[in-house]
Write an enzyme that holds these catalytic residues in place. Structure first.
Site, PDB file in Angstrom:
ATOM      1  CG  ASP A  13      -1.753   1.182   1.394  1.00 23.56           C
ATOM      2  OD1 ASP A  13      -2.407   1.563   0.410  1.00 23.56           O
ATOM      3  OD2 ASP A  13      -1.759   1.763   2.495  1.00 23.56           O
ATOM      4  CG  ASP A  15      -1.661   7.612   0.718  1.00 21.68           C
ATOM      5  OD1 ASP A  15      -1.348   8.804   0.784  1.00 21.68           O
ATOM      6  OD2 ASP A  15      -2.009   7.048  -0.333  1.00 21.68           O
TER       7      ASP A  15
END
Length: 230
Positions: A13, A15
């Site tokens: 991922d 953020d």
């Protein structure tokens, strides 16, 4: 552990996992408030929502949901503010550069699978120091975003790998749900934003406190670079 082969790629991922983008997301949100004569929302309330994008940030700051009147206007303003200042205070988390270098040294590739729209992902990734990613899948790359497995399956396909040859690392319950649905080993990173549900309750295969712990796990699992060469 024995259900999975040694990884050939590590998917992340963005953020809250690779990059600490919350400061600039919070600034974009609070600009919406200050131009309306409102007090800024405290950063400690906004930071846990950073992985949830406009929905989470606007929800905690204005109390609106996507179906509510006024949400779309706030979302569009938030997007414009953020697009204008994405890498003012955002940085990679401590230890991420060393982690990515260690992954490469182990003979593995790494990529990014995020729910962030391509509008922001494409300019952010090179500016923040992640240009060497082998693939970048944004929230609008496939018809479905996480927790649907489609983005992770697309990443594996672009890498020419079976899903079970990839690990997925994230800081949100949706990341772990998507990884499980895609048939990947999942790693919950406690150094990220994590949200309201404790990471220990996500059902991840591993729960790690730092990028250094993830690198140690990779080194303990991967037999050697030569045996993993494509």
């Amino acid at each position: 552990m024995s259900l999975y082969p040694a990884p050939r790629a590590i998917l992340f991922d963005l953020d809250g996992t690779l990059a600490d983008t919350a400061p600039d997301l919070a600034a974009a949100l609070n600009l919406l408030r200050t131009v309306r004569g409102l007090e800024p929302t405290p950063y400690e309330l906004l930071r846990p929502q950073a992985s949830h994008g406009a929905r989470g940030m606007i929800g905690v700051s204005f109390g609106l949901k996507p179906q509510d009147d006024g949400f779309d206007e706030l979302r569009d303003g938030f997007f414009s503010n953020y697009e204008a200042a994405m890498v003012v205070h955002s940085t990679l988390f401590e230890g991420v550069n060393e982690l990515l270098a260690g992954i490469a040294d182990a003979g593995l590739r790494w990529g990014i699978v995020t729910n962030k729209p391509k509008r922001f992902t494409d300019p952010l990734v090179p500016q923040i120091g992640l240009a060497l990613a082998s693939c970048v899948i944004s929230g609008d790359t496939t018809p479905h975003a996480k927790p649907h497995p489609a983005p992770l399956l697309e990443a594996a396909s672009r890498l020419g790998l079976a899903p079970e040859e990839c690990w997925y690392v994230g800081d949100d319950l949706r990341d772990i749900q998507a990884g499980h649905a895609a048939g990947m080993r999942t790693i919950a990173c406690q150094w990220g934003y994590c949200g309201a549900i404790e990471p220990a309750a996500w059902g991840a295969d591993h729960l790690l406190a730092s990028p250094a712990e993830l690198l140690a796990l990779i080194r303990a699992t991967v037999p050697s670079p030569t045996s993993l060469a494509a």
